[in-house]
Design an enzyme around this catalytic site. Sequence first.
Site, PDB file in Angstrom:
ATOM      1  N   SER A 272       0.843  -1.198   0.000  1.00 13.44           N
ATOM      2  CA  SER A 272       0.000   0.000   0.000  1.00 13.44           C
ATOM      3  C   SER A 272       0.882   1.254   0.000  1.00 13.44           C
ATOM      4  O   SER A 272       1.787   1.341  -0.843  1.00 13.44           O
ATOM      5  CB  SER A 272      -0.952  -0.067   1.196  1.00 13.44           C
ATOM      6  OG  SER A 272      -2.008   0.809   1.020  1.00 13.44           O
ATOM      7  N   ASP A 366      -9.109  -4.850  -5.582  1.00 16.67           N
ATOM      8  CA  ASP A 366      -8.628  -3.850  -4.623  1.00 16.67           C
ATOM      9  C   ASP A 366      -9.516  -2.614  -4.727  1.00 16.67           C
ATOM     10  O   ASP A 366      -9.711  -2.066  -5.816  1.00 16.67           O
ATOM     11  CB  ASP A 366      -7.174  -3.487  -4.968  1.00 16.67           C
ATOM     12  CG  ASP A 366      -6.554  -2.515  -3.961  1.00 16.67           C
ATOM     13  OD1 ASP A 366      -5.331  -2.309  -4.039  1.00 16.67           O
ATOM     14  OD2 ASP A 366      -7.299  -1.992  -3.096  1.00 16.67           O
ATOM     15  N   HIS A 400      -7.529  -5.379  -1.079  1.00 17.08           N
ATOM     16  CA  HIS A 400      -6.336  -4.568  -0.839  1.00 17.08           C
ATOM     17  C   HIS A 400      -5.361  -5.210   0.138  1.00 17.08           C
ATOM     18  O   HIS A 400      -4.170  -5.248  -0.094  1.00 17.08           O
ATOM     19  CB  HIS A 400      -6.770  -3.196  -0.298  1.00 17.08           C
ATOM     20  CG  HIS A 400      -5.650  -2.206  -0.205  1.00 17.08           C
ATOM     21  ND1 HIS A 400      -4.911  -1.806  -1.291  1.00 17.08           N
ATOM     22  CD2 HIS A 400      -5.119  -1.547   0.864  1.00 17.08           C
ATOM     23  CE1 HIS A 400      -3.978  -0.940  -0.902  1.00 17.08           C
ATOM     24  NE2 HIS A 400      -4.084  -0.766   0.390  1.00 17.08           N
TER      25      HIS A 400
HETATM   26  C1  LIG Z   1     -12.652  12.681   3.647  1.00 14.81           C
HETATM   27  C2  LIG Z   1     -11.476  13.219   2.817  1.00 14.81           C
HETATM   28  C3  LIG Z   1     -10.850  12.071   2.023  1.00 14.81           C
HETATM   29  C4  LIG Z   1      -9.970  12.648   0.903  1.00 14.81           C
HETATM   30  C5  LIG Z   1      -9.203  11.576   0.231  1.00 14.81           C
HETATM   31  C6  LIG Z   1      -8.189  10.999   1.147  1.00 14.81           C
HETATM   32  C7  LIG Z   1      -6.906  10.749   0.438  1.00 14.81           C
HETATM   33  C8  LIG Z   1      -6.865   9.360  -0.076  1.00 14.81           C
HETATM   34  C9  LIG Z   1      -5.605   9.191  -0.827  1.00 14.81           C
HETATM   35  C10 LIG Z   1      -4.943   7.921  -0.443  1.00 14.81           C
HETATM   36  C11 LIG Z   1      -3.499   8.133  -0.206  1.00 14.81           C
HETATM   37  C12 LIG Z   1      -2.881   7.232   0.812  1.00 14.81           C
HETATM   38  C13 LIG Z   1      -3.406   5.850   0.721  1.00 14.81           C
HETATM   39  C14 LIG Z   1      -2.678   4.960   1.650  1.00 14.81           C
HETATM   40  C15 LIG Z   1      -2.953   3.540   1.320  1.00 14.81           C
HETATM   41  C16 LIG Z   1      -2.770   2.697   2.534  1.00 14.81           C
HETATM   42  O1  LIG Z   1      -1.702   2.642   3.092  1.00 14.81           O
HETATM   43  S1  LIG Z   1      -4.163   1.901   3.109  1.00 14.81           S
HETATM   44  C17 LIG Z   1      -3.747   1.323   4.701  1.00 14.81           C
HETATM   45  C18 LIG Z   1      -2.806   0.179   4.695  1.00 14.81           C
HETATM   46  N1  LIG Z   1      -2.658  -0.241   6.067  1.00 14.81           N
HETATM   47  C19 LIG Z   1      -1.534  -0.793   6.568  1.00 14.81           C
HETATM   48  O2  LIG Z   1      -0.573  -0.978   5.877  1.00 14.81           O
HETATM   49  C20 LIG Z   1      -1.529  -1.111   8.045  1.00 14.81           C
HETATM   50  C21 LIG Z   1      -0.513  -0.182   8.681  1.00 14.81           C
HETATM   51  N2  LIG Z   1      -0.383  -0.337  10.086  1.00 14.81           N
HETATM   52  C22 LIG Z   1      -1.386  -0.309  10.985  1.00 14.81           C
HETATM   53  O3  LIG Z   1      -2.552  -0.275  10.691  1.00 14.81           O
HETATM   54  C23 LIG Z   1      -0.940  -0.240  12.389  1.00 14.81           C
HETATM   55  O4  LIG Z   1       0.475  -0.359  12.433  1.00 14.81           O
HETATM   56  C24 LIG Z   1      -1.492  -1.313  13.285  1.00 14.81           C
HETATM   57  C25 LIG Z   1      -1.042  -2.628  12.743  1.00 14.81           C
HETATM   58  C26 LIG Z   1      -2.997  -1.211  13.348  1.00 14.81           C
HETATM   59  C27 LIG Z   1      -0.958  -1.113  14.694  1.00 14.81           C
HETATM   60  O5  LIG Z   1      -0.709   0.274  14.881  1.00 14.81           O
HETATM   61  P1  LIG Z   1      -0.634   0.854  16.343  1.00 14.81           P
HETATM   62  O6  LIG Z   1      -0.270   2.280  16.224  1.00 14.81           O
HETATM   63  O7  LIG Z   1       0.225  -0.014  17.207  1.00 14.81           O
HETATM   64  O8  LIG Z   1      -2.138   0.642  16.777  1.00 14.81           O
HETATM   65  P2  LIG Z   1      -3.010   1.475  17.762  1.00 14.81           P
HETATM   66  O9  LIG Z   1      -2.290   2.684  18.275  1.00 14.81           O
HETATM   67  O10 LIG Z   1      -3.550   0.499  18.729  1.00 14.81           O
HETATM   68  O11 LIG Z   1      -4.197   1.948  16.799  1.00 14.81           O
HETATM   69  C28 LIG Z   1      -4.039   3.032  15.946  1.00 14.81           C
HETATM   70  C29 LIG Z   1      -5.293   3.047  15.104  1.00 14.81           C
HETATM   71  O12 LIG Z   1      -5.231   1.957  14.203  1.00 14.81           O
HETATM   72  C30 LIG Z   1      -6.525   1.350  14.102  1.00 14.81           C
HETATM   73  N3  LIG Z   1      -6.389  -0.048  14.499  1.00 14.81           N
HETATM   74  C31 LIG Z   1      -5.544  -0.526  15.435  1.00 14.81           C
HETATM   75  N4  LIG Z   1      -5.651  -1.870  15.494  1.00 14.81           N
HETATM   76  C32 LIG Z   1      -6.598  -2.207  14.597  1.00 14.81           C
HETATM   77  C33 LIG Z   1      -7.176  -3.426  14.184  1.00 14.81           C
HETATM   78  N5  LIG Z   1      -6.765  -4.592  14.681  1.00 14.81           N
HETATM   79  N6  LIG Z   1      -8.136  -3.408  13.245  1.00 14.81           N
HETATM   80  C34 LIG Z   1      -8.555  -2.244  12.702  1.00 14.81           C
HETATM   81  N7  LIG Z   1      -8.049  -1.052  13.044  1.00 14.81           N
HETATM   82  C35 LIG Z   1      -7.083  -1.038  13.973  1.00 14.81           C
HETATM   83  C36 LIG Z   1      -7.463   2.063  15.004  1.00 14.81           C
HETATM   84  O13 LIG Z   1      -8.202   2.992  14.223  1.00 14.81           O
HETATM   85  C37 LIG Z   1      -6.549   2.806  15.939  1.00 14.81           C
HETATM   86  O14 LIG Z   1      -7.084   4.073  16.233  1.00 14.81           O
HETATM   87  P3  LIG Z   1      -7.897   4.217  17.608  1.00 14.81           P
HETATM   88  O15 LIG Z   1      -9.088   3.328  17.466  1.00 14.81           O
HETATM   89  O16 LIG Z   1      -6.960   3.745  18.687  1.00 14.81           O
HETATM   90  O17 LIG Z   1      -8.209   5.677  17.655  1.00 14.81           O
END
Ligand SMILES: CCCCCCCCCCCCCCCC(=O)SCCNC(=O)CCNC(=O)[C@H](O)C(C)(C)COP(=O)(O)OP(=O)(O)OC[C@H]1O[C@@H](n2cnc3c(N)ncnc32)[C@H](O)[C@@H]1OP(=O)(O)O
Length: 461
Positions: A272, A366, A400
Amino acid sequence: MGQVAALSLSRLSARCWQRLLWPGPARIPGGLAARSLSSMATSIRFSPAARSLFDEPLGIAVQGLGPRQQVTLRASLRDEAGELFEAHGRYQAADDGELDLARCPALPGGSFSGLEPMGLLWALQPRKPFWRLVKKDVQTPFRLQLEVLEGHGDPPGQLLAQAEHERLFLRDGVRRVPVREGRIRATLFLPPGNGPFPGIIDLYGTGGGLPEYRACLLANYGFAVLALAFYGYEDLPKEMKEFHLEYFEEAINYMLKHTQVKGPGVGLLGFSKGGDLCLSMASFLKGITATAVINGSVANVGAVLRYKDITIPPLGADAKRIKINKSGIADIVDVLNNPLEGPNRRSFIPLEKAECRFLFIVGQDDHNWKSEFFAVEGSKHLQAHGKEKPEIVCYPGAGHYIEPPFFPMCAASMHLLVGKPVMWGGEPKAHSEAQRDAWQQIQAFFHRHLNGKPSGTTNKL
Ligand SMILES: CCCCCCCCCCCCCCCC(=O)SCCNC(=O)CCNC(=O)[C@H](O)C(C)(C)COP(=O)(O)OP(=O)(O)OC[C@H]1O[C@@H](n2cnc3c(N)ncnc32)[C@H](O)[C@@H]1OP(=O)(O)O
């Protein structure tokens, strides 16, 4: 096959047992951490018996049932946040009362159907909406619980047998080394022995933190893998505003200087947002031999990218193109602008500058963005500049979050940049098959280019 992984208890009426508070798995001498509630006959057999690596297939069989007895197998595990993930399969035992998931198809009405020996794992789904299975502490296992219940009813019938199995992330002897050198915030996983080992830098995407689980599972196969955080972790920038490649250059140099990392170059594995960062690293930095991208973008996204006097702006996006699907969840697949058009071209990463081989892993369903379009345009760009054609492996029905094998598919979760839950796409069975094949493709790619080993797989596209 593994021996019975459960201690058969004296005949207890399952119902009365259910009223007892199950004390949890007994620590049986020899580490067999499993206990089966069972009548004299019914027992569960895991193979391997007590524990296995999370990305390895697991043999599951039930013995001592009646001929063609109908049962429901219910699998569950709790993640480190205590959230419950569950799946169930409806089965009918064979004439001899045996039920082997490798030979016996699941019947309709469960979380999956058909011959799916690993269905109870890849079909696990969270009770908590928009929750994803992640492993934060790779030094501890997930504890998989398996129950055998009478019949196919809902609610299910009496409990016939119960057992536990540990799903590990670290193979014996693989070392986990926190790295806090210079600005680097990372964890290095080293295989047993002195190496030197082919080195890989592993990057996840938007979300911050330092996910280690893919890196450690990859290290189990003989690679030295550095899970690298790049924002939202310790003293790194809190937000995704701008990235400086000099930080990533430090990580590459750290690996190439390491006595247990084999040169002359390292591999990059990015998912990603981590994918376009890897493509930018490959384009501007030295010491990179092979770059694999899982559902990445060939344009810089989400934050400004800088290196020396170079600046690549993030690809534009238009929130008005966010669609809402029939379940009311945001679909952002069309949000990004086209990096081939007009000023958006400034965000296109100059892949032609790279001196490495490329592998693009693509989930064709995706919904984070158009991963196949990006891979094809990246390939055209490279070839237009006289560079080697990259490998592109496309998976129909995969979304994705292509994770290591047997991670359950996450259909939707919070997108920390969009600020709301988004759909990631994918169909669970196809997505699971894609994860298994992609894992082999990634390992073969790195063995081929970092080790000069022949690969065991061929291009799918
Ligand atoms: C409206 C305007 C729009 C306009 C338009 C936008 C622009 C649009 C362009 C696109 C431009 C870029 C697009 C990027 C594309 C990608 O990157 S998509 C995302 C891909 N995701 C990844 O690669 C995962 C990356 N890593 C992670 O998610 C985190 O390292 C991990 C694995 C969740 C652990 O992180 P951590 O900081 O140790 O976790 P933690 O502090 O406990 O949680 C942080 C947040 O993560 C989430 N989280 C944590 N654990 C989980 C879980 N097991 N399941 C689900 N969520 C979780 C929660 O939301 C949490 O927030 P809170 O609920 O605590 O407030």
